[in-house]
Design a protein around this motif. Structure first.
Motif, mmCIF file in Angstrom:
data_model
loop_
_atom_site.group_PDB
_atom_site.id
_atom_site.type_symbol
_atom_site.label_atom_id
_atom_site.label_comp_id
_atom_site.label_asym_id
_atom_site.label_seq_id
_atom_site.Cartn_x
_atom_site.Cartn_y
_atom_site.Cartn_z
ATOM 1 N N LEU A 80 1.092 -0.942 0.126
ATOM 2 C CA LEU A 80 -0.504 0.121 0.516
ATOM 3 C C LEU A 80 0.899 1.195 -0.078
ATOM 4 C CD1 LEU A 80 -1.618 -2.646 0.824
ATOM 5 C CD2 LEU A 80 -2.820 -0.415 1.732
ATOM 6 N N VAL A 81 1.706 1.443 0.699
ATOM 7 C CA VAL A 81 2.959 2.242 0.692
ATOM 8 C C VAL A 81 3.785 2.301 -0.293
ATOM 9 C CG1 VAL A 81 4.950 3.122 2.188
ATOM 10 C CG2 VAL A 81 2.872 2.520 3.529
ATOM 11 N N TRP A 82 4.604 1.663 -0.498
ATOM 12 C CA TRP A 82 4.478 1.265 -2.023
ATOM 13 C C TRP A 82 4.087 1.826 -3.378
ATOM 14 C CZ3 TRP A 82 6.670 -4.042 -0.093
ATOM 15 C CH2 TRP A 82 7.644 -4.111 0.669
ATOM 16 N N THR A 83 3.255 1.161 -3.939
ATOM 17 C CA THR A 83 1.603 2.010 -4.332
ATOM 18 C C THR A 83 1.508 3.845 -4.575
ATOM 19 O OG1 THR A 83 0.272 1.320 -5.882
ATOM 20 C CG2 THR A 83 -0.353 1.540 -3.482
ATOM 21 N N LEU A 84 2.324 3.775 -4.045
ATOM 22 C CA LEU A 84 1.616 5.686 -3.416
ATOM 23 C C LEU A 84 2.769 6.541 -3.730
ATOM 24 C CD1 LEU A 84 -0.977 5.431 -0.197
ATOM 25 C CD2 LEU A 84 -1.228 6.311 -2.606
ATOM 26 N N ILE A 85 3.711 6.116 -2.954
ATOM 27 C CA ILE A 85 5.116 6.176 -3.533
ATOM 28 C C ILE A 85 6.359 6.710 -4.169
ATOM 29 C CG2 ILE A 85 5.638 6.953 -0.443
ATOM 30 C CD1 ILE A 85 7.673 4.905 -0.576
ATOM 31 N N LEU A 86 6.409 5.643 -5.039
ATOM 32 C CA LEU A 86 7.411 4.738 -5.991
ATOM 33 C C LEU A 86 5.729 4.830 -7.578
ATOM 34 C CD1 LEU A 86 8.801 2.017 -4.330
ATOM 35 C CD2 LEU A 86 9.896 3.918 -5.153
ATOM 36 N N PRO A 87 6.710 5.618 -8.456
ATOM 37 C CA PRO A 87 6.187 5.837 -9.688
ATOM 38 C C PRO A 87 5.554 4.116 -10.570
ATOM 39 C CG PRO A 87 7.786 5.484 -10.267
ATOM 40 C CD PRO A 87 7.751 5.637 -8.713
ATOM 41 N N PRO A 88 4.648 4.070 -11.303
ATOM 42 C CA PRO A 88 4.557 2.083 -11.242
ATOM 43 C C PRO A 88 5.680 2.021 -12.502
ATOM 44 C CG PRO A 88 2.876 3.657 -12.259
ATOM 45 C CD PRO A 88 3.382 4.421 -11.682
ATOM 46 N N LEU A 89 6.085 0.583 -12.709
ATOM 47 C CA LEU A 89 6.687 0.468 -13.264
ATOM 48 C C LEU A 89 6.936 0.411 -14.971
ATOM 49 C CD1 LEU A 89 10.479 0.170 -13.504
ATOM 50 C CD2 LEU A 89 10.192 -2.273 -13.369
ATOM 51 N N HIS A 90 5.507 0.290 -14.923
ATOM 52 C CA HIS A 90 5.039 0.071 -16.096
ATOM 53 C C HIS A 90 3.787 -0.429 -16.286
ATOM 54 C CE1 HIS A 90 4.339 -3.972 -15.201
ATOM 55 N NE2 HIS A 90 5.501 -4.458 -14.955
ATOM 56 N N GLU A 91 2.801 0.320 -17.448
ATOM 57 C CA GLU A 91 1.605 -0.030 -17.550
ATOM 58 C C GLU A 91 0.994 -0.639 -17.067
ATOM 59 O OE1 GLU A 91 -0.805 2.581 -17.089
ATOM 60 O OE2 GLU A 91 0.811 3.519 -17.598
ATOM 61 N N GLY A 92 -0.378 -0.933 -16.126
ATOM 62 C CA GLY A 92 -0.778 -2.154 -16.146
ATOM 63 C C GLY A 92 -1.101 -2.619 -14.447
ATOM 64 N N ALA A 117 -2.294 2.030 -8.031
ATOM 65 C CA ALA A 117 -2.313 3.096 -7.231
ATOM 66 C C ALA A 117 -3.071 4.436 -7.637
ATOM 67 C CB ALA A 117 -0.660 3.521 -8.081
ATOM 68 N N ALA A 118 -4.217 3.798 -8.185
ATOM 69 C CA ALA A 118 -5.509 4.905 -8.107
ATOM 70 C C ALA A 118 -6.429 4.288 -7.879
ATOM 71 C CB ALA A 118 -5.495 4.730 -10.136
ATOM 72 N N ALA A 119 -6.170 3.522 -7.028
ATOM 73 C CA ALA A 119 -7.524 2.207 -5.963
ATOM 74 C C ALA A 119 -6.694 2.708 -4.231
ATOM 75 C CB ALA A 119 -7.735 1.438 -6.557
ATOM 76 N N THR A 120 -5.637 3.146 -4.538
ATOM 77 C CA THR A 120 -4.740 3.187 -3.593
ATOM 78 C C THR A 120 -4.755 3.996 -2.416
ATOM 79 O OG1 THR A 120 -3.717 1.256 -3.572
ATOM 80 C CG2 THR A 120 -3.389 1.732 -0.981
#
Length: 236
Positions: free
Chosen positions: A148-160, A166-169
């Motif tokens: 939950l933390v990583w998806t908020l503080i890091l950019p996604p490596l690729h779309e998917g 990230a959009a739901a957390t």
């Protein structure tokens, strides 16, 4: 209820009923990953307790087996992929995405997975020897606050999947689980180690891989679990 079932289906290999869900439902399931961790930890606890009736080493072996079985070795696979990507990217950063996408495992991945299994085996033995296996659900739960933390503080490596997560957390989801984690830490002080481990995983992933992905989520969970096991053994 649907996100809970989806979270359990994604994080475990439990036989659960199929549910109709869209991409938004699946992304929202990340909010319940720590709950899935409680289930994973309970299964490992059962394995360690059952095996320890014979010998602590048997308990440790059954615990490691239960850990791999209930998760389908999903996070170990991510750990191996991240090790391979970080190893390849050390000389050629441009190869990180290529290695992560490769379904085959390399020498870095084999070594790191072997070390991880060995570490958990020894640490579970020490837990069983000290009758500390009851902390396993809390450890597995706390480790799964990390995504939950990583998806908020890091950019996604690729779309998917990463970008949908990230959009739901939301930070309030992190706050709710953090409060629960703080309550658990009152009984298991070693859980406080989750804060620096989870936070430091973010900069490492950004510097070595460039962003977060499913593999680095899994690798982070494995790393956090082992760190918390070590913290309990050291502090108890």
């Amino acid at each position: 209820m649907k996100p809970v079932i989806l979270a359990l289906q994604f994080m475990t290999r439990l036989p659960l009923p199929q549910v109709r869900a869209d991409a938004a439902d699946f992304a929202a399931a990340m909010r319940w990953f720590p709950l899935a961790g409680l289930v994973v930890g309970a299964a490992v606890w059962a394995g360690v307790w059952l095996g320890a009736l014979t010998d602590p080493w048997v308990g440790a072996l059954l615990g490691v087996g239960a850990w791999a079985a209930i998760t389908g070795a999903l996070h170990l696979d991510g750990l191996g992929d991240v090790a391979d990507a970080a190893g390849a990217g050390h000389r050629d950063p441009g190869r990180v995405s290529e290695v992560l996408a490769d379904p085959h495992i390399g020498s870095f991945g084999v070594v790191v997975i072997a070390l991880q299994i060995a570490a958990k085996l020894v640490l579970l033995f020490l837990l069983a020897q000290r009758d500390g296996d009851w902390v396993l659900p809390a450890i597995a739960c706390a480790a799964r606050i990390g995504p939950l933390v990583w998806t908020l503080i890091l950019p996604p490596l690729h779309e998917g999947l990463g970008s949908r997560f990230a959009a739901a957390t939301r930070w309030r989801d992190v706050a709710i689980w953090a409060v629960l984690g703080a309550i658990m830490a009152c009984f298991v002080p070693a859980l406080a180690m989750a804060v620096p481990v989870i936070w430091l995983w973010g900069p490492w992933v950004r510097s070595r891989l460039g962003g977060i992905s499913g593999d680095s989520h899994g690798a982070g969970i494995e790393t956090t679990e082992t760190a918390l096991l070590l913290a309990w053994v050291t502090l108890s």
